[in-house]
Design a protein around this motif. Structure first.
Motif, PDB file in Angstrom:
ATOM      1  N   HIS A 227       0.849  -1.185   0.000  1.00 43.62           N
ATOM      2  CA  HIS A 227       0.000   0.000   0.000  1.00 43.62           C
ATOM      3  C   HIS A 227       0.884   1.234   0.000  1.00 43.62           C
ATOM      4  O   HIS A 227       1.879   1.291   0.731  1.00 43.62           O
ATOM      5  CB  HIS A 227      -0.901   0.036   1.241  1.00 43.62           C
ATOM      6  N   LYS A 228       0.528   2.220  -0.786  1.00 41.99           N
ATOM      7  CA  LYS A 228       1.289   3.462  -0.825  1.00 41.99           C
ATOM      8  C   LYS A 228       1.017   4.277   0.433  1.00 41.99           C
ATOM      9  O   LYS A 228      -0.148   4.500   0.792  1.00 41.99           O
ATOM     10  CB  LYS A 228       0.912   4.267  -2.068  1.00 41.99           C
TER      11      LYS A 228
ATOM     12  N   CYS B  23       5.756   3.925  -7.729  1.00 40.50           N
ATOM     13  CA  CYS B  23       6.324   2.633  -7.360  1.00 40.50           C
ATOM     14  C   CYS B  23       6.404   1.684  -8.557  1.00 40.50           C
ATOM     15  O   CYS B  23       5.407   1.442  -9.247  1.00 40.50           O
ATOM     16  CB  CYS B  23       5.483   2.004  -6.256  1.00 40.50           C
TER      17      CYS B  23
ATOM     18  N   TYR C 222       3.980  -1.360  -8.499  1.00 43.42           N
ATOM     19  CA  TYR C 222       2.623  -1.070  -8.967  1.00 43.42           C
ATOM     20  C   TYR C 222       2.561  -1.123 -10.487  1.00 43.42           C
ATOM     21  O   TYR C 222       1.640  -1.700 -11.075  1.00 43.42           O
ATOM     22  CB  TYR C 222       2.178   0.300  -8.462  1.00 43.42           C
TER      23      TYR C 222
ATOM     24  N   LYS D  13       2.995  -4.867 -11.659  1.00 41.35           N
ATOM     25  CA  LYS D  13       1.817  -5.677 -11.354  1.00 41.35           C
ATOM     26  C   LYS D  13       0.661  -5.326 -12.283  1.00 41.35           C
ATOM     27  O   LYS D  13      -0.048  -6.215 -12.783  1.00 41.35           O
ATOM     28  CB  LYS D  13       1.403  -5.460  -9.900  1.00 41.35           C
ATOM     29  N   GLN D  14       0.433  -4.052 -12.510  1.00 44.42           N
ATOM     30  CA  GLN D  14      -0.650  -3.637 -13.384  1.00 44.42           C
ATOM     31  C   GLN D  14      -0.396  -4.088 -14.815  1.00 44.42           C
ATOM     32  O   GLN D  14      -1.330  -4.459 -15.533  1.00 44.42           O
ATOM     33  CB  GLN D  14      -0.819  -2.123 -13.298  1.00 44.42           C
TER      34      GLN D  14
ATOM     35  N   PRO E  33      -1.879  -4.608  -7.455  1.00 42.29           N
ATOM     36  CA  PRO E  33      -0.665  -4.374  -6.657  1.00 42.29           C
ATOM     37  C   PRO E  33      -0.931  -4.136  -5.175  1.00 42.29           C
ATOM     38  O   PRO E  33      -0.035  -4.355  -4.354  1.00 42.29           O
ATOM     39  CB  PRO E  33      -0.058  -3.130  -7.312  1.00 42.29           C
ATOM     40  N   ALA E  34      -2.140  -3.701  -4.827  1.00 37.46           N
ATOM     41  CA  ALA E  34      -2.430  -3.418  -3.415  1.00 37.46           C
ATOM     42  C   ALA E  34      -2.876  -4.661  -2.649  1.00 37.46           C
ATOM     43  O   ALA E  34      -3.092  -4.593  -1.436  1.00 37.46           O
ATOM     44  CB  ALA E  34      -3.497  -2.336  -3.308  1.00 37.46           C
TER      45      ALA E  34
END
Length: 286
Positions: A21-22, A30, A33, A36-37, A43-44
């Motif tokens: 988590h940001k 990041c 993120y 992952k996307q 990503p979270a």
């Protein structure tokens, strides 16, 4: 033997879990993120890695014993080792670390206020020949991208027992004054043993003033603290060290253009920034 990274200050990465988590300005762009996307993943969402990954250091340990080659392992490059969702998995990860003494684990966190509870849990529940914390093969570090995060996180780090304590001043988003801690003025008497310094990379990178990098290198050198300049950033600029607004258009008046997209080739750097030192690995855990 686990060589799976282009990060200059480590040999390998190990991700017993993934997702994060940001929580501060340094998280904005990041890379986890973005990756992952790109893979169509969330990503979270924090998930435990499969056993093959979770226990992979046990295989590296056998190889390290045979070859005698040291192996530095950046731990949780795609998460945070002390993130809340990993509380039930962390003891097993610490057990892996305790059983692989020939590997050196480099743990970098933005949640240093959570470290002590994890240590207390380990020391209260794990015995039978296993070491108490601090492990001699585990380095603890905090990310300090600006003065606010330095002021918040460094004191937590310095009051925590660790074999080696380090700072990651990356992505550096403004001028940073840390000399007070480098000189050992924290009430604990401890100080950082190492500082990693770097500008932000990527197409959305925020400007990094070379004066900020130079200031950190000088602060480390003056305090005889090892430092490692990792990269100058994708949008390196020159100018006054006193500039405090990293988004200021004035910073673009003196932009540097590197052949390496992240400014990570020391051959392109000014000579005074070509500093890449590892800390002495003797214990500082008193």
């Amino acid at each position: 033997m686990g060589l799976n990274t282009h990060i200059s200050w480590t040999d390998s990465t190990w991700n017993p879990w993934q997702g994060c988590h940001k929580i501060s300005a340094g998280c904005k762009n990041c890379y986890m993120y973005q990756d992952k996307q790109r893979y169509g993943q969330e990503p979270a969402m924090v998930v435990r890695s499969k056993d093959a990954t979770f226990y992979e250091p046990l295989r590296w340990e056998k190889q390290a014993q045979k070859t005698g080659m040291p192996l530095r392992v950046f731990t949780c490059s795609w998460s945070d080792f002390f993130i809340e969702e990993a509380d039930t998995w962390r003891p097993s990860a610490l057990l892996v670390m305790a059983r692989t003494p020939h590997l050196t684990y480099q743990i970098l966190t933005k949640r240093p206020e959570r470290i002590q509870s994890a240590i207390d849990q380990w020391n209260a529940n794990y015995h039978d020949g296993l070491p108490d914390w601090p492990f001699p093969n585990v380095w603890l570090g905090v990310s300090v991208e600006n003065q606010a995060t330095a002021d918040e996180r460094i004191p937590w780090l310095l009051q925590t027992p660790a074999a080696v304590r380090f700072l990651s001043c990356e992505p550096l988003l403004g001028p940073l004054l840390i000399r007070w801690w480098l000189d050992g003025n924290h009430p604990s008497g401890h100080r950082p043993d190492w500082a990693i310094i770097g500008g932000e990379s990527g197409v959305k990178a925020r400007p990094c003033n070379l004066a900020w990098l130079r200031s950190l290198v000088r602060q480390c050198q003056s305090a005889a603290v090892a430092c490692w300049v990792k990269q100058l950033g994708s949008r390196s600029v020159g100018g006054c060290a006193a500039l405090v607004d990293p988004e200021s258009p004035a910073l673009w008046d003196s932009r540097f253009h590197w052949r390496h997209k992240a400014g990570a080739d020391p051959a392109e750097w000014p000579e005074d920034l070509r500093v890449q030192q590892f800390p002495a690995e003797e214990s500082h855990a008193d």
